[in-house]
Design a protein around this motif. Structure first.
Motif, PDB file in Angstrom:
ATOM      1  N   ASN A  50       0.865  -1.177   0.000  1.00  0.00           N
ATOM      2  CA  ASN A  50       0.000   0.000   0.000  1.00  0.00           C
ATOM      3  C   ASN A  50       0.905   1.232   0.000  1.00  0.00           C
ATOM      4  OD1 ASN A  50      -1.622   2.240   0.765  1.00  0.00           O
ATOM      5  ND2 ASN A  50      -3.150   0.842   1.614  1.00  0.00           N
ATOM      6  N   ILE A  51       1.052   1.813  -1.182  1.00  0.00           N
ATOM      7  CA  ILE A  51       1.994   2.926  -1.369  1.00  0.00           C
ATOM      8  C   ILE A  51       1.646   4.112  -0.470  1.00  0.00           C
ATOM      9  CG2 ILE A  51       2.805   4.663  -3.043  1.00  0.00           C
ATOM     10  CD1 ILE A  51       4.022   2.177  -3.935  1.00  0.00           C
ATOM     11  N   THR A  52       0.361   4.510  -0.452  1.00  0.00           N
ATOM     12  CA  THR A  52      -0.059   5.704   0.294  1.00  0.00           C
ATOM     13  C   THR A  52       0.244   5.569   1.783  1.00  0.00           C
ATOM     14  OG1 THR A  52      -1.872   5.789  -1.282  1.00  0.00           O
ATOM     15  CG2 THR A  52      -1.976   7.338   0.534  1.00  0.00           C
ATOM     16  N   GLN A  53      -0.127   4.423   2.366  1.00  0.00           N
ATOM     17  CA  GLN A  53       0.111   4.227   3.804  1.00  0.00           C
ATOM     18  C   GLN A  53       1.605   4.176   4.121  1.00  0.00           C
ATOM     19  OE1 GLN A  53      -2.192   0.704   4.776  1.00  0.00           O
ATOM     20  NE2 GLN A  53      -3.786   1.947   5.704  1.00  0.00           N
ATOM     21  N   GLN A  56       3.032   7.690   4.164  1.00  0.00           N
ATOM     22  CA  GLN A  56       2.647   8.377   5.412  1.00  0.00           C
ATOM     23  C   GLN A  56       3.508   7.912   6.582  1.00  0.00           C
ATOM     24  OE1 GLN A  56      -1.524   7.558   5.688  1.00  0.00           O
ATOM     25  NE2 GLN A  56      -2.114   9.191   4.276  1.00  0.00           N
ATOM     26  N   SER A  57       3.714   6.574   6.670  1.00  0.00           N
ATOM     27  CA  SER A  57       4.527   6.025   7.768  1.00  0.00           C
ATOM     28  C   SER A  57       5.973   6.504   7.678  1.00  0.00           C
ATOM     29  CB  SER A  57       4.489   4.492   7.745  1.00  0.00           C
ATOM     30  OG  SER A  57       3.182   4.031   7.971  1.00  0.00           O
ATOM     31  N   ILE A  58       6.516   6.567   6.446  1.00  0.00           N
ATOM     32  CA  ILE A  58       7.898   7.052   6.253  1.00  0.00           C
ATOM     33  C   ILE A  58       7.997   8.505   6.703  1.00  0.00           C
ATOM     34  CG2 ILE A  58       9.645   7.668   4.506  1.00  0.00           C
ATOM     35  CD1 ILE A  58       8.739   5.164   2.917  1.00  0.00           C
ATOM     36  N   GLY A 171      11.354   2.671  -4.195  1.00  0.00           N
ATOM     37  CA  GLY A 171      11.865   3.937  -4.735  1.00  0.00           C
ATOM     38  C   GLY A 171      10.783   4.991  -4.852  1.00  0.00           C
ATOM     39  N   ARG A 172       9.595   4.558  -5.279  1.00  0.00           N
ATOM     40  CA  ARG A 172       8.466   5.495  -5.433  1.00  0.00           C
ATOM     41  C   ARG A 172       8.057   6.061  -4.078  1.00  0.00           C
ATOM     42  NH1 ARG A 172       8.182   7.893  -8.312  1.00  0.00           N
ATOM     43  NH2 ARG A 172       7.740   6.775 -10.222  1.00  0.00           N
ATOM     44  N   CYS A 173       8.026   5.198  -3.039  1.00  0.00           N
ATOM     45  CA  CYS A 173       7.649   5.653  -1.691  1.00  0.00           C
ATOM     46  C   CYS A 173       8.650   6.691  -1.169  1.00  0.00           C
ATOM     47  CB  CYS A 173       7.608   4.476  -0.710  1.00  0.00           C
ATOM     48  SG  CYS A 173       6.255   3.353  -1.027  1.00  0.00           S
ATOM     49  N   ILE A 174       9.935   6.421  -1.363  1.00  0.00           N
ATOM     50  CA  ILE A 174      10.988   7.330  -0.893  1.00  0.00           C
ATOM     51  C   ILE A 174      10.838   8.687  -1.584  1.00  0.00           C
ATOM     52  CG2 ILE A 174      13.499   7.735  -0.828  1.00  0.00           C
ATOM     53  CD1 ILE A 174      12.574   5.477   1.035  1.00  0.00           C
ATOM     54  N   LYS A 175      10.663   8.626  -2.916  1.00  0.00           N
ATOM     55  CA  LYS A 175      10.578   9.854  -3.709  1.00  0.00           C
ATOM     56  C   LYS A 175       9.337  10.664  -3.325  1.00  0.00           C
ATOM     57  CE  LYS A 175      11.299  11.028  -8.538  1.00  0.00           C
ATOM     58  NZ  LYS A 175      11.306  10.509  -9.899  1.00  0.00           N
ATOM     59  N   SER A 176       8.204   9.950  -3.162  1.00  0.00           N
ATOM     60  CA  SER A 176       6.948  10.634  -2.827  1.00  0.00           C
ATOM     61  C   SER A 176       6.966  11.208  -1.413  1.00  0.00           C
ATOM     62  CB  SER A 176       5.760   9.684  -2.980  1.00  0.00           C
ATOM     63  OG  SER A 176       5.722   9.181  -4.289  1.00  0.00           O
ATOM     64  N   ALA A 177       7.816  10.649  -0.548  1.00  0.00           N
ATOM     65  CA  ALA A 177       7.934  11.180   0.825  1.00  0.00           C
ATOM     66  C   ALA A 177       8.856  12.400   0.850  1.00  0.00           C
ATOM     67  CB  ALA A 177       8.452  10.099   1.760  1.00  0.00           C
ATOM     68  N   GLY A 178       9.335  12.815  -0.341  1.00  0.00           N
ATOM     69  CA  GLY A 178      10.177  14.013  -0.444  1.00  0.00           C
ATOM     70  C   GLY A 178      11.638  13.765  -0.127  1.00  0.00           C
ATOM     71  N   LEU A 439      13.740   4.861 -12.106  1.00  0.00           N
ATOM     72  CA  LEU A 439      12.564   5.471 -11.468  1.00  0.00           C
ATOM     73  C   LEU A 439      12.125   6.734 -12.211  1.00  0.00           C
ATOM     74  CD1 LEU A 439      13.376   5.145  -7.685  1.00  0.00           C
ATOM     75  CD2 LEU A 439      11.561   4.011  -8.913  1.00  0.00           C
ATOM     76  N   ASP A 440      13.107   7.550 -12.591  1.00  0.00           N
ATOM     77  CA  ASP A 440      12.777   8.790 -13.280  1.00  0.00           C
ATOM     78  C   ASP A 440      12.129   8.525 -14.644  1.00  0.00           C
ATOM     79  OD1 ASP A 440      13.360  10.512 -11.374  1.00  0.00           O
ATOM     80  OD2 ASP A 440      15.120  11.430 -12.299  1.00  0.00           O
ATOM     81  N   ASN A 441      12.666   7.514 -15.329  1.00  0.00           N
ATOM     82  CA  ASN A 441      12.117   7.186 -16.640  1.00  0.00           C
ATOM     83  C   ASN A 441      10.721   6.592 -16.538  1.00  0.00           C
ATOM     84  OD1 ASN A 441      14.454   8.084 -17.768  1.00  0.00           O
ATOM     85  ND2 ASN A 441      15.401   6.050 -17.957  1.00  0.00           N
ATOM     86  N   ALA A 442      10.418   6.028 -15.372  1.00  0.00           N
ATOM     87  CA  ALA A 442       9.112   5.383 -15.182  1.00  0.00           C
ATOM     88  C   ALA A 442       7.991   6.398 -15.016  1.00  0.00           C
ATOM     89  CB  ALA A 442       9.158   4.473 -13.966  1.00  0.00           C
ATOM     90  N   GLU A 443       8.353   7.639 -14.729  1.00  0.00           N
ATOM     91  CA  GLU A 443       7.319   8.641 -14.441  1.00  0.00           C
ATOM     92  C   GLU A 443       6.526   8.983 -15.694  1.00  0.00           C
ATOM     93  OE1 GLU A 443       7.822  11.348 -10.885  1.00  0.00           O
ATOM     94  OE2 GLU A 443       9.552  11.723 -12.121  1.00  0.00           O
TER      95      GLU A 443
END
Length: 443
Positions: A50-53, A56-58, A171-178, A439-443
């Protein structure tokens, strides 16, 4: 304080997410500057589901660590686990164009890069390429070939492979957590760095890290990593069994396990009873500690037998591969009462509990020296080591991050520009670079 002076390890576990900020002091020990932890809600058996949760936890753990230390976290070193991880042995060689020149780091890198090009199963990616022994012109068991003469350089490698989608999700979770992703490391390797001594690695030792969702194994012999495995069972399965067996809620089952749980049923007398409050005015439940430890014992035996099977697969029963250092237990699950005795009984190997205090500065918080934080401390050590290895690359990354730019593409491009690449990067770092570009290319 400058940002280059400290590093951050982020352990994304099944039950908790821990962020540790630290730096190396003048004695070469790790000094913890701040720690943050939060409940992990989006991870199941070591894999993000669950990416969103998870994001938030990170963020919660990172904010807490920042508040504790008064520092700002820019980039992190992260651990990876999960049942999708597998390892294999591989041999490869290169023929050097000029055997009159001594072997240098460039030759070792060329050889490692060759292994990274191995064709994996669809959807899999190589995480680590770990050299074991080298051979130079047929001369076997060379531990460090740099400085030797030779035309043909061969090596045996321990290759760790994982699913691209799982790696990408982290990688997506880390990036989305800023945050920026500095490096990604196999969790049992990080735990091993934190709790094992060099003597144990030389003698031969099996590290068993019992987490919430997975049990990780790393085997060392002659100072070299020989085998890794991730078993998809951990402390949560024991809690689940208590919940089902005693018909109570999960929170109560977890508390029962921690306070009264034992892996050895013979320890408890039949008349030892604990009372659990009933739900919403219902009658309290009475549970005998003997029954509780029987439930725990059954599941723990299953986990240990699975791990012991992996140790036997490595070849522990052969005299040459014998693990003289025995077993080291770490992780939150290792704190279960009488677990050490049970492991010794089943495997016949000497066992101790591993605390991550060997590399910590003397004034570190006692809480961090708990086996629960072994992986997080190991990841912090990995981050500190990498910051020493190529500080200039790291400095430029953090300056770019401060300017609000994502440096992932730039770092990825550096890999191709070998003429400009003055910093000597390890195989771990190059793999992290590839992941960032991916990861960047996946966006």
């Amino acid at each position: 304080m400058e940002q280059t002076k400290y590093s951050v390890g982020l352990d994304i576990g099944t039950t908790k997410i821990v962020a540790i900020i630290g730096k190396e002091n003048e004695y070469g020990k790790i000094e913890v500057l701040g720690i943050g932890r939060s409940r992990s809600l989006g991870v199941h058996r070591g894999v993000v589901n669950n990416i969103t949760q998870t994001i938030q936890s990170i963020q919660q753990a990172v904010e807490q660590a920042e508040a504790n230390s008064g520092l700002k976290i820019g980039s992190v070193t992260v651990g990876i686990a999960g049942q999708h991880i597998r390892s294999l042995q591989h041999s490869d060689y290169i023929t050097r164009p000029n055997s009159e020149e001594v072997i240098g780091e460039e030759d070792l890198e060329t050889l490692c890069n060759q292994v990274y090009k191995l064709v994996m199963l669809p959807g899999e990616e190589i995480i680590h390429v770990l050299p074991q022994e080298y051979r130079v012109d047929g001369q076997a068991e060379v531990k460090q070939p740099i400085g030797m003469y030779g035309g043909r350089l061969e090596a045996n490698f321990h290759v760790v492979v994982g699913q691209v989608s799982s790696i990408k999700n982290i990688g997506r979770c880390i990036k989305s957590a800023g945050l920026n992703l500095d490096n990604i490391t196999l969790e049992p390797l990080a735990s091993a760095n934190a709790v094992l001594s060099q003597e144990e690695k030389e003698a031969g030792v099996a590290l068993i890290d019992i987490g919430g969702g997975t049990t990780d194994l790393a085997i060392f012999k002659d100072g070299i990593i020989r085998h890794t495995a991730v078993i998809p069972f951990g402390g949560n399965v024991i809690t689940e069994d208590i919940k089902e067996g005693c018909s109570i809620i999960e929170k109560q089952a977890e508390l029962l396990k921690i306070k009264f749980g034992s892996a050895w049923p013979g320890e408890n007398k039949d008349n030892e009873i604990v009372s659990i409050p009933g739900l919403r005015g219902r009658e309290p439940k009475e549970i005998t500690l003997k029954n509780l430890s029987k439930i725990i014992h059954a599941r723990v035996v299953e986990i240990i037998e699975q791990v012991y099977l992996e140790i036997k697969n490595y070849g522990h029963e052969e005299q040459k591969k014998k693990l003289i250092g025995g077993i080291v237990l770490t992780g939150g699950g290792s704190q279960l009462k009488h677990l050490k005795q049970l492991v010794e009984y089943i495997t016949g190997m000497d066992t101790r509990i591993g605390y991550p205090n060997e590399h910590m500065a003397g004034d570190s918080d006692a809480e961090i020296a708990s086996p629960t934080y072994a992986t997080a401390v190991g990841l912090l050590m990995n981050a500190v080591e990498n910051s020493h290895r190529f500080p200039r690359v790291r400095e430029s990354q953090q300056q770019a991050a401060a300017a609000g730019e994502m440096v992932l593409e730039e770092v990825g491009r550096q890999e191709g520009e070998t003429s400009r690449q003055k910093e000597r990067k390890s195989v771990f770092d190059r793999w992290a670079d590839k992941l960032k570009e991916f990861l960047d290319n996946a966006e």
